[in-house]
Design an enzyme around this catalytic site. Sequence first.
Site, PDB file in Angstrom:
ATOM      1  N   LYS A   1      -6.650  -4.829  -2.859  1.00 54.48           N
ATOM      2  CA  LYS A   1      -7.229  -5.550  -1.723  1.00 54.48           C
ATOM      3  C   LYS A   1      -8.206  -4.634  -0.986  1.00 54.48           C
ATOM      4  O   LYS A   1      -7.878  -3.495  -0.668  1.00 54.48           O
ATOM      5  CB  LYS A   1      -6.126  -6.061  -0.789  1.00 54.48           C
ATOM      6  CG  LYS A   1      -5.276  -4.981  -0.149  1.00 54.48           C
ATOM      7  CD  LYS A   1      -4.261  -5.618   0.785  1.00 54.48           C
ATOM      8  CE  LYS A   1      -3.403  -4.631   1.519  1.00 54.48           C
ATOM      9  NZ  LYS A   1      -4.086  -3.606   2.315  1.00 54.48           N
TER      10      LYS A   1
ATOM     11  N   ASP B   1       0.785  -1.256   0.000  1.00 52.06           N
ATOM     12  CA  ASP B   1       0.000   0.000   0.000  1.00 52.06           C
ATOM     13  C   ASP B   1       0.810   1.297   0.000  1.00 52.06           C
ATOM     14  O   ASP B   1       0.449   2.255   0.712  1.00 52.06           O
ATOM     15  CB  ASP B   1      -0.971  -0.002   1.197  1.00 52.06           C
ATOM     16  CG  ASP B   1      -1.923  -1.200   1.205  1.00 52.06           C
ATOM     17  OD1 ASP B   1      -1.912  -1.983   0.235  1.00 52.06           O
ATOM     18  OD2 ASP B   1      -2.662  -1.358   2.194  1.00 52.06           O
TER      19      ASP B   1
ATOM     20  N   CYS C   1      -1.887  -2.536   7.831  1.00 54.57           N
ATOM     21  CA  CYS C   1      -1.912  -3.465   6.696  1.00 54.57           C
ATOM     22  C   CYS C   1      -0.682  -4.377   6.619  1.00 54.57           C
ATOM     23  O   CYS C   1      -0.783  -5.515   6.159  1.00 54.57           O
ATOM     24  CB  CYS C   1      -2.095  -2.697   5.398  1.00 54.57           C
ATOM     25  SG  CYS C   1      -3.763  -2.006   5.287  1.00 54.57           S
TER      26      CYS C   1
END
Length: 220
Positions: free
Chosen positions: A129, A24, A162
């Site tokens: 995701k 990310d 994450c």
Amino acid sequence: MIEVDAAPFAYRFDPARTALVVIDMQRDFLEPGGFGETLGNDLAPVVEIIPTVAALIGTFREKGWTILHTRESHAPDLSDCPPAKRARGAPALRIGDMGPMGRILVRGEPGADIVGPCAPAPGEIVVDKPGKGMFHATDVAEILQARGVAHLVFAGVTTEVCVQTSMREANDRGYECLLIEDATASYFPAFKYATLEMIRAQGAIVGWTAPLDAFRKAIA
Ligand code: TIU
């Protein structure tokens, strides 16, 4: 096998069965007006790691080893965004709202893009995701199985959200996981250090940690 001087003890990996997972590194988490800032966070600690993440990606690229990038993002109709996730807290803008980089955390919007220095190269795997963990509602398990991957090297943001969720998911699936200490960051430096400690405690209960320099020395 290559051996990295890691904590709590040496991390050994076979490059042919290893993937770098970059979590990310998106404008939404790193740039003003994105999801991270709408939650009230100071961006400075996460911006700081961009060059180190880029250097780690460069190292894998030079070797021709597998690289997988993730992006936390939702479908434009938000059908993959649990209402509870959108409703949580009191952000300045909610998921799906229009911000300065397009709709917050929506796939295809400028904010969902990976920042330039960490941008995927042709042939690298990119996975969108909807959750914090990379295995939830994605094809990551099948992608890694198809390549025979057994070892995962982690980087990205944020360490305790994450990155940690994805690393724990991977650990439960039997992957040997190494987190590169200076290639991950949190909006809360104390949370980053707590996460590094809890990952490697109890004999690497979740996995190993090592600085980029140690990783590079190992493969030199
Ligand atoms: N808020 C926060 O620290 N992180 C996230 O919401 N997503 C990721 O960590 N990518």
